[in-house]
Motif scaffolding. Structure first.
Motif, PDB file in Angstrom:
ATOM      1  N   ASN A 207       0.835  -1.255  -0.055  1.00 19.81           N
ATOM      2  CA  ASN A 207      -0.054  -0.007  -0.138  1.00 19.81           C
ATOM      3  C   ASN A 207       0.932   1.235  -0.061  1.00 19.81           C
ATOM      4  O   ASN A 207       1.356   1.710   1.059  1.00 19.81           O
ATOM      5  CB  ASN A 207      -0.875   0.022   1.216  1.00 19.81           C
ATOM      6  N   PRO A 208       1.135   1.684  -1.024  1.00 20.33           N
ATOM      7  CA  PRO A 208       2.149   2.830  -1.286  1.00 20.33           C
ATOM      8  C   PRO A 208       1.654   4.052  -0.594  1.00 20.33           C
ATOM      9  O   PRO A 208       0.398   4.448  -0.835  1.00 20.33           O
ATOM     10  CB  PRO A 208       2.531   3.169  -2.854  1.00 20.33           C
ATOM     11  N   THR A 209       2.287   4.795   0.087  1.00 19.94           N
ATOM     12  CA  THR A 209       1.670   5.960   0.789  1.00 19.94           C
ATOM     13  C   THR A 209       2.588   7.202   0.320  1.00 19.94           C
ATOM     14  O   THR A 209       2.039   8.482   0.487  1.00 19.94           O
ATOM     15  CB  THR A 209       2.054   6.046   2.352  1.00 19.94           C
ATOM     16  N   ASP A 210       3.572   7.157  -0.313  1.00 18.45           N
ATOM     17  CA  ASP A 210       4.569   8.238  -0.938  1.00 18.45           C
ATOM     18  C   ASP A 210       4.232   8.155  -2.410  1.00 18.45           C
ATOM     19  O   ASP A 210       5.075   9.153  -3.095  1.00 18.45           O
ATOM     20  CB  ASP A 210       5.784   8.079  -0.687  1.00 18.45           C
ATOM     21  N   ARG A 211       3.491   7.614  -3.030  1.00 19.36           N
ATOM     22  CA  ARG A 211       3.268   7.678  -4.692  1.00 19.36           C
ATOM     23  C   ARG A 211       2.260   7.031  -5.127  1.00 19.36           C
ATOM     24  O   ARG A 211       1.593   6.402  -4.228  1.00 19.36           O
ATOM     25  CB  ARG A 211       4.647   7.062  -5.421  1.00 19.36           C
ATOM     26  N   GLU A 212       1.688   7.108  -6.080  1.00 16.42           N
ATOM     27  CA  GLU A 212       0.341   6.583  -6.788  1.00 16.42           C
ATOM     28  C   GLU A 212       0.815   5.001  -7.042  1.00 16.42           C
ATOM     29  O   GLU A 212       1.860   4.718  -7.348  1.00 16.42           O
ATOM     30  CB  GLU A 212      -0.028   7.593  -7.750  1.00 16.42           C
ATOM     31  N   GLN A 213      -0.282   4.503  -7.404  1.00 12.01           N
ATOM     32  CA  GLN A 213      -0.276   3.135  -7.545  1.00 12.01           C
ATOM     33  C   GLN A 213       0.563   2.619  -8.884  1.00 12.01           C
ATOM     34  O   GLN A 213       1.506   1.791  -8.750  1.00 12.01           O
ATOM     35  CB  GLN A 213      -1.572   2.576  -7.772  1.00 12.01           C
ATOM     36  N   ASP A 214       0.326   3.492 -10.022  1.00 12.60           N
ATOM     37  CA  ASP A 214       1.028   3.095 -11.207  1.00 12.60           C
ATOM     38  C   ASP A 214       2.546   3.492 -11.004  1.00 12.60           C
ATOM     39  O   ASP A 214       3.423   2.719 -11.700  1.00 12.60           O
ATOM     40  CB  ASP A 214       0.280   3.766 -12.306  1.00 12.60           C
ATOM     41  N   GLU A 215       2.983   4.459 -10.201  1.00 15.95           N
ATOM     42  CA  GLU A 215       4.340   4.793 -10.112  1.00 15.95           C
ATOM     43  C   GLU A 215       4.978   3.438  -9.296  1.00 15.95           C
ATOM     44  O   GLU A 215       6.142   3.244  -9.737  1.00 15.95           O
ATOM     45  CB  GLU A 215       4.342   6.084  -9.310  1.00 15.95           C
ATOM     46  N   GLU A 216       4.200   3.025  -8.217  1.00 15.18           N
ATOM     47  CA  GLU A 216       4.746   1.938  -7.474  1.00 15.18           C
ATOM     48  C   GLU A 216       5.145   0.872  -8.214  1.00 15.18           C
ATOM     49  O   GLU A 216       5.765  -0.017  -8.349  1.00 15.18           O
ATOM     50  CB  GLU A 216       3.872   1.951  -6.410  1.00 15.18           C
ATOM     51  N   VAL A 217       3.985   0.509  -9.131  1.00 15.63           N
ATOM     52  CA  VAL A 217       4.028  -0.695  -9.993  1.00 15.63           C
ATOM     53  C   VAL A 217       5.014  -0.525 -10.998  1.00 15.63           C
ATOM     54  O   VAL A 217       5.758  -1.535 -11.145  1.00 15.63           O
ATOM     55  CB  VAL A 217       2.543  -0.721 -10.890  1.00 15.63           C
ATOM     56  N   ARG A 218       5.318   0.588 -11.690  1.00 14.86           N
ATOM     57  CA  ARG A 218       6.436   0.817 -12.522  1.00 14.86           C
ATOM     58  C   ARG A 218       7.764   0.544 -11.728  1.00 14.86           C
ATOM     59  O   ARG A 218       8.592  -0.102 -12.231  1.00 14.86           O
ATOM     60  CB  ARG A 218       6.527   2.141 -13.244  1.00 14.86           C
ATOM     61  N   ARG A 219       7.893   0.968 -10.568  1.00 11.16           N
ATOM     62  CA  ARG A 219       9.129   1.170  -9.786  1.00 11.16           C
ATOM     63  C   ARG A 219       9.187  -0.607  -9.447  1.00 11.16           C
ATOM     64  O   ARG A 219      10.406  -0.965  -9.702  1.00 11.16           O
ATOM     65  CB  ARG A 219       8.929   1.849  -8.381  1.00 11.16           C
ATOM     66  N   LEU A 220       8.568  -1.244  -9.208  1.00  9.17           N
ATOM     67  CA  LEU A 220       8.475  -2.891  -8.555  1.00  9.17           C
ATOM     68  C   LEU A 220       8.786  -3.447 -10.146  1.00  9.17           C
ATOM     69  O   LEU A 220       9.760  -4.408  -9.949  1.00  9.17           O
ATOM     70  CB  LEU A 220       7.344  -3.318  -7.986  1.00  9.17           C
ATOM     71  N   LEU A 221       8.334  -3.208 -11.151  1.00 13.89           N
ATOM     72  CA  LEU A 221       8.548  -3.900 -12.589  1.00 13.89           C
ATOM     73  C   LEU A 221      10.136  -3.537 -12.863  1.00 13.89           C
ATOM     74  O   LEU A 221      10.864  -4.428 -13.363  1.00 13.89           O
ATOM     75  CB  LEU A 221       7.824  -3.228 -13.593  1.00 13.89           C
ATOM     76  N   ASP A 222      10.385  -2.330 -12.546  1.00 15.22           N
ATOM     77  CA  ASP A 222      11.927  -1.985 -12.755  1.00 15.22           C
ATOM     78  C   ASP A 222      12.703  -2.813 -11.975  1.00 15.22           C
ATOM     79  O   ASP A 222      14.047  -3.010 -12.285  1.00 15.22           O
ATOM     80  CB  ASP A 222      12.015  -0.422 -12.749  1.00 15.22           C
ATOM     81  N   LEU A 223      12.474  -3.096 -10.772  1.00 19.03           N
ATOM     82  CA  LEU A 223      13.289  -3.995  -9.804  1.00 19.03           C
ATOM     83  C   LEU A 223      13.139  -5.472  -9.991  1.00 19.03           C
ATOM     84  O   LEU A 223      13.790  -6.258  -9.280  1.00 19.03           O
ATOM     85  CB  LEU A 223      12.624  -3.620  -8.352  1.00 19.03           C
ATOM     86  N   GLY A 224      12.367  -5.827 -11.249  1.00 19.60           N
ATOM     87  CA  GLY A 224      12.244  -7.305 -11.450  1.00 19.60           C
ATOM     88  C   GLY A 224      10.980  -8.098 -11.252  1.00 19.60           C
ATOM     89  O   GLY A 224      10.828  -9.248 -11.629  1.00 19.60           O
ATOM     90  N   ALA A 225       9.774  -7.429 -10.551  1.00 24.69           N
ATOM     91  CA  ALA A 225       8.498  -7.959 -10.450  1.00 24.69           C
ATOM     92  C   ALA A 225       8.160  -8.071 -12.122  1.00 24.69           C
ATOM     93  O   ALA A 225       8.468  -7.436 -12.934  1.00 24.69           O
ATOM     94  CB  ALA A 225       7.702  -6.937  -9.882  1.00 24.69           C
ATOM     95  N   ARG A 226       6.857  -8.997 -12.197  1.00 25.30           N
ATOM     96  CA  ARG A 226       6.160  -9.032 -13.309  1.00 25.30           C
ATOM     97  C   ARG A 226       4.821  -9.227 -13.250  1.00 25.30           C
ATOM     98  O   ARG A 226       4.367  -9.523 -12.014  1.00 25.30           O
ATOM     99  CB  ARG A 226       6.831 -10.243 -13.901  1.00 25.30           C
ATOM    100  N   HIS A 227       3.875  -8.665 -13.989  1.00 29.08           N
ATOM    101  CA  HIS A 227       2.714  -8.630 -13.944  1.00 29.08           C
ATOM    102  C   HIS A 227       2.085 -10.198 -14.040  1.00 29.08           C
ATOM    103  O   HIS A 227       2.552 -11.071 -14.567  1.00 29.08           O
ATOM    104  CB  HIS A 227       1.786  -8.034 -15.113  1.00 29.08           C
ATOM    105  N   VAL A 228       0.906 -10.571 -13.175  1.00 28.19           N
ATOM    106  CA  VAL A 228       0.435 -12.017 -12.916  1.00 28.19           C
ATOM    107  C   VAL A 228      -1.098 -11.772 -13.155  1.00 28.19           C
ATOM    108  O   VAL A 228      -1.689 -10.975 -12.648  1.00 28.19           O
ATOM    109  CB  VAL A 228       0.719 -12.453 -11.645  1.00 28.19           C
ATOM    110  N   GLU A 229      -1.443 -12.707 -13.978  1.00 32.80           N
ATOM    111  CA  GLU A 229      -3.104 -12.692 -14.233  1.00 32.80           C
ATOM    112  C   GLU A 229      -3.565 -14.155 -13.399  1.00 32.80           C
ATOM    113  O   GLU A 229      -3.179 -14.948 -13.585  1.00 32.80           O
ATOM    114  CB  GLU A 229      -3.449 -12.888 -15.683  1.00 32.80           C
ATOM    115  N   VAL A 230      -4.364 -13.589 -12.352  1.00 34.44           N
ATOM    116  CA  VAL A 230      -5.024 -14.725 -11.453  1.00 34.44           C
ATOM    117  C   VAL A 230      -6.314 -14.631 -11.486  1.00 34.44           C
ATOM    118  O   VAL A 230      -6.988 -15.274 -10.568  1.00 34.44           O
ATOM    119  CB  VAL A 230      -4.222 -14.531  -9.862  1.00 34.44           C
ATOM    120  N   GLY A 231      -7.071 -13.998 -12.643  1.00 37.30           N
ATOM    121  CA  GLY A 231      -8.360 -14.003 -12.707  1.00 37.30           C
ATOM    122  C   GLY A 231      -9.099 -12.978 -11.555  1.00 37.30           C
ATOM    123  O   GLY A 231     -10.138 -13.124 -11.420  1.00 37.30           O
TER     124      GLY A 231
END
Length: 65
Positions: free
Chosen positions: A16-40
């Motif tokens: 639950n990011p408190t210092d940035r918006e969700q899309d900014e946090e998702v981009r940051r995490l993707l840059d660190l090696g995360a990937r999108h997952v479809e779980v339905g």
């Protein structure tokens, strides 16, 4: 391509990011090696990602300190 999940995650983390918006946090995490997952999850307010080892977690939309 990563292998399919064989067992349920023992722990599920919600980020639950408190210092940035969700899309900014998702981009940051993707840059660190995360990937999108479809779980339905459908059209929900959270984004499901997985770390490089395949552990799934959600990035929430609401900013709460």
């Amino acid at each position: 391509m990563p292998e399919g999940k064989t067992v349920k995650n023992r722990l599920h983390i919600d980020v639950n990011p408190t210092d940035r918006e969700q899309d900014e946090e998702v981009r940051r995490l993707l840059d660190l090696g995360a990937r999108h997952v479809e779980v339905g999850q459908g059209d929900e307010s959270w984004v499901v990602l997985a770390d490089p080892e395949g552990n799934e977690f959600c990035v929430l939309a609401g900013r709460r300190p």
